[in-house]
Motif scaffolding. Structure first.
Motif, PDB file in Angstrom:
ATOM      1  N   THR A 263     -62.721  39.001 -16.610  1.00 43.38           N
ATOM      2  CA  THR A 263     -61.785  39.200 -15.502  1.00 43.38           C
ATOM      3  C   THR A 263     -61.409  40.669 -15.472  1.00 43.38           C
TER       4      THR A 263
ATOM      5  N   ILE B 299     -61.740  30.378 -21.545  1.00 40.68           N
ATOM      6  CA  ILE B 299     -61.597  29.174 -20.720  1.00 40.68           C
ATOM      7  C   ILE B 299     -61.842  27.924 -21.567  1.00 40.68           C
TER       8      ILE B 299
ATOM      9  N   ASN C  65     -57.435  20.163 -12.178  1.00 44.51           N
ATOM     10  CA  ASN C  65     -58.032  21.385 -11.645  1.00 44.51           C
ATOM     11  C   ASN C  65     -57.841  22.534 -12.611  1.00 44.51           C
ATOM     12  N   GLY C  66     -58.868  23.302 -12.788  1.00 39.92           N
ATOM     13  CA  GLY C  66     -58.749  24.509 -13.580  1.00 39.92           C
ATOM     14  C   GLY C  66     -58.759  24.288 -15.073  1.00 39.92           C
TER      15      GLY C  66
ATOM     16  N   GLY D 138     -61.303  23.607 -16.846  1.00 40.26           N
ATOM     17  CA  GLY D 138     -62.517  24.156 -17.448  1.00 40.26           C
ATOM     18  C   GLY D 138     -63.719  23.227 -17.396  1.00 40.26           C
ATOM     19  N   LYS D 139     -63.662  22.202 -16.561  1.00 39.63           N
ATOM     20  CA  LYS D 139     -64.765  21.239 -16.493  1.00 39.63           C
ATOM     21  C   LYS D 139     -66.059  21.886 -15.991  1.00 39.63           C
ATOM     22  N   SER D 140     -65.918  22.626 -14.897  1.00 41.23           N
ATOM     23  CA  SER D 140     -67.122  23.287 -14.373  1.00 41.23           C
ATOM     24  C   SER D 140     -67.618  24.348 -15.349  1.00 41.23           C
ATOM     25  N   THR D 141     -66.677  25.004 -16.010  1.00 37.48           N
ATOM     26  CA  THR D 141     -67.065  26.010 -16.998  1.00 37.48           C
ATOM     27  C   THR D 141     -67.928  25.374 -18.086  1.00 37.48           C
TER      28      THR D 141
ATOM     29  N   HIS E  69     -62.770  14.002 -10.962  1.00 40.71           N
ATOM     30  CA  HIS E  69     -61.338  14.038 -10.801  1.00 40.71           C
ATOM     31  C   HIS E  69     -60.767  12.641 -10.691  1.00 40.71           C
TER      32      HIS E  69
HETATM   33  N1  LIG Z   1     -63.769  35.198 -12.850  1.00 39.26           N
HETATM   34  C1  LIG Z   1     -62.649  34.551 -13.266  1.00 39.26           C
HETATM   35  N2  LIG Z   1     -61.512  35.217 -13.472  1.00 39.26           N
HETATM   36  C2  LIG Z   1     -60.390  34.569 -13.868  1.00 39.26           C
HETATM   37  N3  LIG Z   1     -60.328  33.255 -14.076  1.00 39.26           N
HETATM   38  C3  LIG Z   1     -61.432  32.533 -13.882  1.00 39.26           C
HETATM   39  C4  LIG Z   1     -62.656  33.137 -13.457  1.00 39.26           C
HETATM   40  N4  LIG Z   1     -63.588  32.172 -13.327  1.00 39.26           N
HETATM   41  C5  LIG Z   1     -62.964  31.020 -13.680  1.00 39.26           C
HETATM   42  N5  LIG Z   1     -61.681  31.235 -14.003  1.00 39.26           N
HETATM   43  C6  LIG Z   1     -60.678  30.229 -14.394  1.00 39.26           C
HETATM   44  O1  LIG Z   1     -61.237  29.336 -15.302  1.00 39.26           O
HETATM   45  C7  LIG Z   1     -60.529  28.118 -15.231  1.00 39.26           C
HETATM   46  C8  LIG Z   1     -61.499  26.966 -15.296  1.00 39.26           C
HETATM   47  O2  LIG Z   1     -62.245  26.884 -14.102  1.00 39.26           O
HETATM   48  P1  LIG Z   1     -63.226  25.675 -13.835  1.00 39.26           P
HETATM   49  O3  LIG Z   1     -63.922  25.944 -12.529  1.00 39.26           O
HETATM   50  O4  LIG Z   1     -64.073  25.460 -15.013  1.00 39.26           O
HETATM   51  O5  LIG Z   1     -62.197  24.465 -13.660  1.00 39.26           O
HETATM   52  P2  LIG Z   1     -62.468  22.963 -13.248  1.00 39.26           P
HETATM   53  O6  LIG Z   1     -61.872  22.138 -14.302  1.00 39.26           O
HETATM   54  O7  LIG Z   1     -63.900  22.766 -12.927  1.00 39.26           O
HETATM   55  O8  LIG Z   1     -61.588  22.842 -11.925  1.00 39.26           O
HETATM   56  P3  LIG Z   1     -61.820  21.947 -10.617  1.00 39.26           P
HETATM   57  O9  LIG Z   1     -61.311  20.602 -10.947  1.00 39.26           O
HETATM   58  O10 LIG Z   1     -60.961  22.605  -9.593  1.00 39.26           O
HETATM   59  O11 LIG Z   1     -63.265  21.977 -10.274  1.00 39.26           O
HETATM   60  C9  LIG Z   1     -59.715  28.173 -13.953  1.00 39.26           C
HETATM   61  O12 LIG Z   1     -58.369  28.381 -14.293  1.00 39.26           O
HETATM   62  C10 LIG Z   1     -60.250  29.370 -13.237  1.00 39.26           C
HETATM   63  O13 LIG Z   1     -59.271  29.983 -12.463  1.00 39.26           O
END
Ligand SMILES: Nc1ncnc2c1ncn2[C@@H]1O[C@H](COP(=O)(O)OP(=O)(O)OP(=O)(O)O)[C@@H](O)[C@H]1O
Ligand SMILES: [Mg+2]
Lengths: 402, 253
Positions: free
Chosen positions: B15, B22, B42-43, B45-48, B206
């Motif tokens: 960032t 994450i 949301n957020g 970290g699942k997609s991460t 979700h």
């Molecule tokens: N480039 C970045 N800079 C700052 N924070 C980031 C960046 N990329 C991802 N994040 C943060 O990482 C966290 C995890 O994101 P991720 O997409 O993995 O969540 P998620 O669980 O898949 O959410 P959703 O249910 O909305 O799909 C979030 O808080 C997101 O804002």
């Protein structure tokens, strides 16, 4: 009236356009003495590396041609080299009044013209292919080509440039009323070629003109593809595909001069660049004159930068002198590979190289289809492939992800 | 065989203020033939997690390991991971203009199998897969994901799953944005895949509604970059009833 924001802002800035206007249509002249040798500071020359033009823009001798010129002659079409009065009568048939010294010289000094004459109402099924193969790069030469398409005729002409050459060429196109014409110019030169070209077309009433400029090879290629309209209802599609390697300068300029009402112009140029000092230039000039009410124009240039060290200049330029237009817009974008696209393809098992190849193919694909000449589609795709092989496919290291 | 083992996985993204952690130590084992659901706010970290397994360049692995049948996944490039048997159905599938679905699928299949598929059966396979996912034959000639509706993109992902036949599929919110009919079609696709011998599925979602159609063997609650609780199907029902509040409080406490 639907106009895009960019045009709206161009309208608002109208007073500032006067200066630009002066370079779009300076008074031309057939008299060589009326034109000075460019210095490189002129608006129309500012991107072109004059030093690499071998004097073609100035006073290089136009020597006897070292380029072999062959063609097929489909039934009903006349193609031949003409000279003397007949050649002289062809100079300026497109309405071209030279605005550069070199074009004035070509019209005044080149003894012969290549005439492609498609009579009225003639439909030519197979493409007319003129192969121009340069044999000696040290010979500076010039050519004049006249493509004359009669009313309601239908034909495709392909000018296919290969080999090594240092050539200044003026191509004049007359598209008769109601005709449907495609002119494709392929610059598949060897690395050392220098090609200065001006393609000027006059599009008749209700006629359709498609011009495709395809530039792969050469040390320096500069082509101006210009259009004016003879009457209402004419339509011009100006297409371009270019691929610049290290050290190459490829410059394409278009000028759609809407000289008649209810005319259309649609320009799409797409380019890829790879290697140190690959340089491309696209200048898209569109002028909508006072008389040109109810016209439609759109121009677009997209560049894909494949490696570091490249430069893509992209300048759309719309001048509008009437508010009564149907639609006008432009787009210009220069981008690198999209990480997400590559990731998506790679996540399906496709190697990085193959993914890049797919993306570039996709980038050019719709354009190649727009050219609409099936017999050259395949060739264009494989040339794109060969270009990619030079660089993108060559030295990719597949780094571990994450 | 298909066993995916994630051990103490730590992941950061870059960032403006430097790297941000994450994933904060994810442990997860998907045994041969198992389906695991990951649910989380949301957020969290699942997609991460999904992207990190697949190898997206945006994410940096700072610790831990991921293995597929004992093979170190993290040292492989993205395409090598896919060829090793991993598949990621993306939450937001990417558009690739000018590349037809047919060309894309054939290229991918060829890459995964190491040889071009037999033309006759392949065309039939593709048409069959598209048809089963309610995508008409014209999709073959359309550009990948370009101008697809949200639901079409998701169904296209599952068509790929069927055709590419990985060992382990990570499905990132394949259910979101689907109406009930599309949800059924997609679920049936996933279930057809699960019926094949020894396939693993990591289903990120979700909502519990998809779990009515795809029955998981294990459910994990994912909060603040790690697995907060694991259980059976009943855990999903509890989440449905009570939401993530209790976990979120624990995470911030
Ligand atoms: N480039 C970045 N800079 C700052 N924070 C980031 C960046 N990329 C991802 N994040 C943060 O990482 C966290 C995890 O994101 P991720 O997409 O993995 O969540 P998620 O669980 O898949 O959410 P959703 O249910 O909305 O799909 C979030 O808080 C997101 O804002
Ligand atoms: Mg997500």
């Amino acid at each position: 009236m639907t106009i895009t924001d960019s045009v709206r802002s161009a309208l608002e800035q109208a007073p500032a356009l006067d200066k630009v206007e002066s370079h779009l249509h300076p008074t031309g002249s057939f008299d060589v003495a009326d034109h000075t040798v460019p210095t490189g500071r002129e608006e129309i020359w500012r991107f072109t590396p004059l030093k690499r033009l071998r004097g073609l823009h100035a006073d290089a001798e136009f020597m006897p041609s070292a380029t072999s010129c062959t063609w097929n002659t489909p039934e009903g079409v006349r193609i031949e080299g003409v000279s003397g009065d007949e050649a002289r009568a062809l100079r300026g048939i497109s309405g071209l009044v030279p605005n550069t010294r070199w074009a004035a010289r070509v019209l005044a000094e080149v003894p012969a013209s290549l005439l492609v004459d498609v009579p009225a109402d003639t439909e030519v099924a197979e493409p007319i292919v003129v192969d121009l193969d340069g044999k000696d790069v040290t010979v500076t030469e010039a050519g004049h080509v006249a493509l004359r398409f009669g009313r309601h005729s239908r034909a495709v002409v392909v000018l296919n440039h290969t080999g090594s050459s240092s050539v200044a060429a003026v191509v004049e196109v007359v598209v008769g009323d109601g005709a449907d014409v495609t002119v494709v110019s392929i610059q598949d030169w060897a690395d050392d070629a220098v090609h200065l070209a001006h393609h000027q077309a006059r599009v008749g009433r209700d006629a359709t003109y498609r011009h495709a400029a395809i530039s792969f090879g050469g040390d320096l290629v500069r082509m101006d593809a210009n259009v004016t309209y003879d009457g209402p209802g004419g339509s011009a599609e100006l297409l371009g595909l270019y691929f610049a390697d290290a050290g190459q300068h490829i410059e394409h300029r278009i000028f759609a001069d809407h000289t008649a009402p209810r005319t259309k112009s649609n320009a799409i140029y797409k380019g890829a660049l790879q290697g140190e000092k690959a340089h491309t230039v696209w200048v898209g000039n569109v002028l909508i004159r006072k008389v040109a009410e109810g016209i439609e124009t759109y121009e677009e240039n997209r560049n894909l930068v494949l490696t570091d060290g490249c430069q893509a200049d992209s300048i759309p330029n719309l001048e509008i002198e009437t508010g009564e237009i149907e639609g006008a817009g432009h787009a210009s974008a220069t981008a690198r590979f999209d990480d997400n696209q590559l990731f998506y393809l790679q996540s399906r098992g496709v190697s990085e190289q193959e993914a890049q190849r797919l993306v570039v193919h996709g980038f050019f694909n719709d354009l190649i289809r727009k050219v609409g000449v099936p017999s050259i589609e395949e060739r264009l795709l494989s040339t794109v492939e060969a270009e990619l092989a030079k660089n993108v496919l060559k030295d990719t290291t597949s780094g571990a992800g994450a | 065989m298909s066993k995916l083992v994630i051990t103490d996985l730590h992941v950061t993204v870059d960032t403006e203020d430097g790297p941000k952690e994450i994933l904060k130590g994810v442990d997860l084992t998907i045994n041969d033939g198992e389906t695991h659901a990951i649910m989380g706010p949301n957020g969290s970290g699942k997609s991460t997690l999904a992207y990190s397994i697949a190898g997206h360049p945006k994410y940096t692995i700072t610790g831990g390991s991921v293995t597929l049948d004992g093979q170190d996944v993290l040292s492989l490039s993205v395409d090598e991971r896919a060829r090793a048997g991993l598949f990621l159905a993306m939450q937001y599938p990417v558009e690739v203009p000018g590349v037809s679905v047919a060309n894309f699928l054939r290229t991918a299949k060829t890459a995964i199998d190491g040889e071009a598929p037999k033309l006759r059966t392949w065309v039939k396979d593709v048409n069959g897969a598209l048809e089963r996912l309610n995508l008409d034959a014209t999709f073959s000639s359309r550009s990948v994901n370009e101008n697809f509706s949200g639901g079409e993109k998701k169904r296209h992902e599952i068509a790929q799953l069927e055709l590419l036949d990985p060992k382990v599929a990570v499905l990132d919110e394949t259910d979101s944005g689907l109406d009930i009919d599309a949800l059924k079609v997609v679920s049936e696709g996933v279930n057809r895949f699960r019926r094949r011998e020894g396939k693993g599925v990591l289903l990120i979602t979700h909502y519990t509604r998809i779990l009515r159609y795809i029955e998981p063997d294990h459910v994990h609650v994912f909060v603040d970059g790690k697995v907060a609780e694991s259980g059976g199907k009943e855990l999903a029902d509890e989440l449905e009833a009570n939401g993530y509040d209790k976990y979120l409080k624990a995470a911030t406490a």
